[in-house]
Design an enzyme around this catalytic site. Structure first.
Site, PDB file in Angstrom:
ATOM      1  N   HIS A  24       0.848  -1.195   0.000  1.00 47.78           N
ATOM      2  CA  HIS A  24       0.000   0.000   0.000  1.00 47.78           C
ATOM      3  C   HIS A  24       0.882   1.242   0.000  1.00 47.78           C
ATOM      4  CE1 HIS A  24      -3.729   2.206   0.770  1.00 47.78           C
ATOM      5  NE2 HIS A  24      -2.938   3.051   1.416  1.00 47.78           N
TER       6      HIS A  24
ATOM      7  N   ASP B 230     -14.868   2.732   7.397  1.00 47.40           N
ATOM      8  CA  ASP B 230     -13.820   3.622   6.875  1.00 47.40           C
ATOM      9  C   ASP B 230     -14.335   4.403   5.671  1.00 47.40           C
ATOM     10  OD1 ASP B 230     -11.112   4.722   6.469  1.00 47.40           O
ATOM     11  OD2 ASP B 230     -11.275   3.578   4.614  1.00 47.40           O
TER      12      ASP B 230
ATOM     13  N   ARG C 107     -14.507  12.855   6.752  1.00 44.78           N
ATOM     14  CA  ARG C 107     -13.257  13.551   7.077  1.00 44.78           C
ATOM     15  C   ARG C 107     -12.841  14.480   5.947  1.00 44.78           C
ATOM     16  NH1 ARG C 107      -9.410   9.014   7.499  1.00 44.78           N
ATOM     17  NH2 ARG C 107      -7.840  10.630   7.776  1.00 44.78           N
TER      18      ARG C 107
ATOM     19  N   SER D 223      -7.409   4.098   9.013  1.00 43.66           N
ATOM     20  CA  SER D 223      -8.124   4.036   7.734  1.00 43.66           C
ATOM     21  C   SER D 223      -7.421   3.061   6.791  1.00 43.66           C
ATOM     22  CB  SER D 223      -8.161   5.458   7.132  1.00 43.66           C
ATOM     23  OG  SER D 223      -8.550   5.435   5.794  1.00 43.66           O
TER      24      SER D 223
ATOM     25  N   LYS E 186      -8.595  -1.311   6.026  1.00 44.54           N
ATOM     26  CA  LYS E 186      -8.888  -1.861   4.693  1.00 44.54           C
ATOM     27  C   LYS E 186      -7.986  -3.065   4.388  1.00 44.54           C
ATOM     28  CE  LYS E 186      -8.622   2.299   3.076  1.00 44.54           C
ATOM     29  NZ  LYS E 186      -8.853   3.700   2.757  1.00 44.54           N
TER      30      LYS E 186
END
Ligand code: URA
Length: 434
Positions: A82, A161, A168, A183, A187
């Site tokens: 990620h 999320d 947000r 967050s 995931k």
């Protein structure tokens, strides 16, 4: 339990219990806690932070707020990568095929562009026919049969999320270490990842402006992984200048394919090899970093990674003619090369300005749901520290609108700043958190 009591507790800097966090996340997901209370709570977290235990509890509560993917019967080790988001970051397109070519299955769910940072799904959709909406069944089948998948999120993973992130985005509560860490990690956990390489960007074109804040985010995510019985390593990488040269969807796909063909910009190639090596190591395909790098390099240089990319594109319905001849990819109507306005050393190539310019040309969305133009973007020809003569090509704009091109030229010229004396090149990486 009442939502207001939990908000007040956080306002007064008292750490929340696991039960309280779970109550809040559950209530917000099912709609019994309204947006205005969730916004107040998020702001209290931005201002007062969270302990590492609270951050882990929040992550797990969000990870368990919807479906969870169990890949344990499909692959031996579930790997994932990620990036926290950047400009010109087409790393996944090269890393995933390299890792697959090293014998490790990778099924990745990616996202779309967010603000000035690009999104892998948007990029892949430059290849006509390529599907980014695989069902859970298709995802699992492809992972099992060919060991490489790159699609959007399947099923209802971490819906808390999804809801909180959208809130947000419009309540000034994005820049918070515990909120960003939870967050991202919620995931990854919901998607079944067991071993994760995190590419934490820092600098002008990243959420984290400096090494200190990036390291703190990296440490928090690595710690969450540990508490959730997963393993993560985080690379701290530079995002002051764009990664590679291409910024914009089809342009980035072209650069990724060039890299898979053995070319591509040196900085991008090196970045991709480092991320891939860390995945090869975590996936236990190599005993140490040196061997992992050798395997990754061989996978790239032998053309096996390119072959895996072709397999991926074909499996997901993409037209291979575009991979074999990237000149066919969507092309902008106006292409203008802009020369260096002066001689000197490049002091800065502001990644944020380059990313914003690419979005303004149409490569990203100004607001949710906007159509994007796959063909437009920018090629930045140099890196910080390069010495240039006046008149040498500085950048090339790919546009479909003359007025936007004029504005882009001005912005991109302002993104490049100069020095008369030599400037140190920027490092690609600043460290690793294990
Ligand atoms: N990426 C995410 O998924 N969440 C954040 O909060 C920031 C970046």
């Amino acid at each position: 339990m009442r939502a207001v009591d939990i908000i007040e507790k956080k306002r007064d800097r008292v750490a929340l219990s696991k039960d309280e966090i779970e109550f809040f996340v559950r209530g917000y997901t099912d709609g019994s806690i309204p947006d205005y209370q969730a916004a107040a709570w998020a702001m209290a977290i931005v201002l007062n932070g969270m302990t590492s235990q609270e951050t882990a509890d929040l992550t797990l509560a969000m990870a368990h707020s919807g479906d969870a993917l169990d890949l344990s019967g499909v692959v031996d080790i579930v790997l994932d990568k990620h990036s926290t988001g950047g400009v010109g970051d087409k790393t996944t397109l090269v890393v995933e095929p390299i890792v697959a070519a090293c014998g490790l299955p990778v099924g990745k769910m990616s996202g779309r562009g967010l603000g000035f940072s690009g999104g892998t799904l948007d990029k892949m959709e430059s290849i006509p026919g390529y599907r980014t909406d695989l069902t859970k069944e298709e995802f699992l089948k492809q992972l099992k049969t060919i060991g490489v998948v790159l699609t959007g999120q399947t099923g209802d993973l971490a819906p808390a999320d999804g809801k909180l992130y959208a809130l947000r985005d419009v309540t000034g509560t994005v820049p918070s270490l515990p909120l960003i860490a939870s967050s991202i990690m919620s995931k990854k956990i919901a998607a079944g990842a067991q071993r994760i390489v995190l590419d934490v960007k820092l600098g002008l074109g990243a959420f984290m402006p400096d090494l200190e804040s990036a390291r703190a985010l990296a440490e928090s995510m690595v710690n969450i992984a540990k508490l959730a019985d997963r393993q993560a390593v985080a690379l701290l990488s530079d995002m002051n200048q764009p990664l590679g040269q291409a910024v914009g969807n089809a342009l980035e796909v072209k650069e990724a394919i060039e890299t898979l063909n053995g070319g591509g910009p040196a900085d991008f190639r090196e970045h991709a090899l480092e991320v891939a090596s860390q995945l090869v190591l975590l996936g236990e395909a190599a005993p140490d970093e040196k061997k992992a790098r050798e395997l990754a390099t061989e996978a790239l240089e032998s053309g096996r990674a390119l072959e895996r990319f072709r397999q991926l594109v074909e499996a997901q319905g993409g037209d291979l003619a575009y991979v074999d001849d990237p000149e066919k990819l969507p092309k902008a109507g106006i292409v203008e090369e802009v020369p260096a306005p002066q001689s000197g050393y490049l002091r800065e190539i502001n990644a944020k300005i380059v990313g914003e310019t690419s979005v303004a040309l149409g490569a990203g969305r100004e607001k949710k749901g906007d159509e994007i133009d796959l063909a437009v973007g920018v090629i930045v020809h140099h890196n910080v520290g390069d010495k240039l003569e006046e008149g040498q090509p500085l950048f090339t704009i790919h546009a479909n609108d003359r007025a936007k091109l004029e504005q882009a030229r001005e912005h991109l010229l302002s993104a490049h700043t100069w020095s008369d004396s030599p400037v140190e090149p920027l490092p690609l990486f600043y460290g690793i958190v294990k």
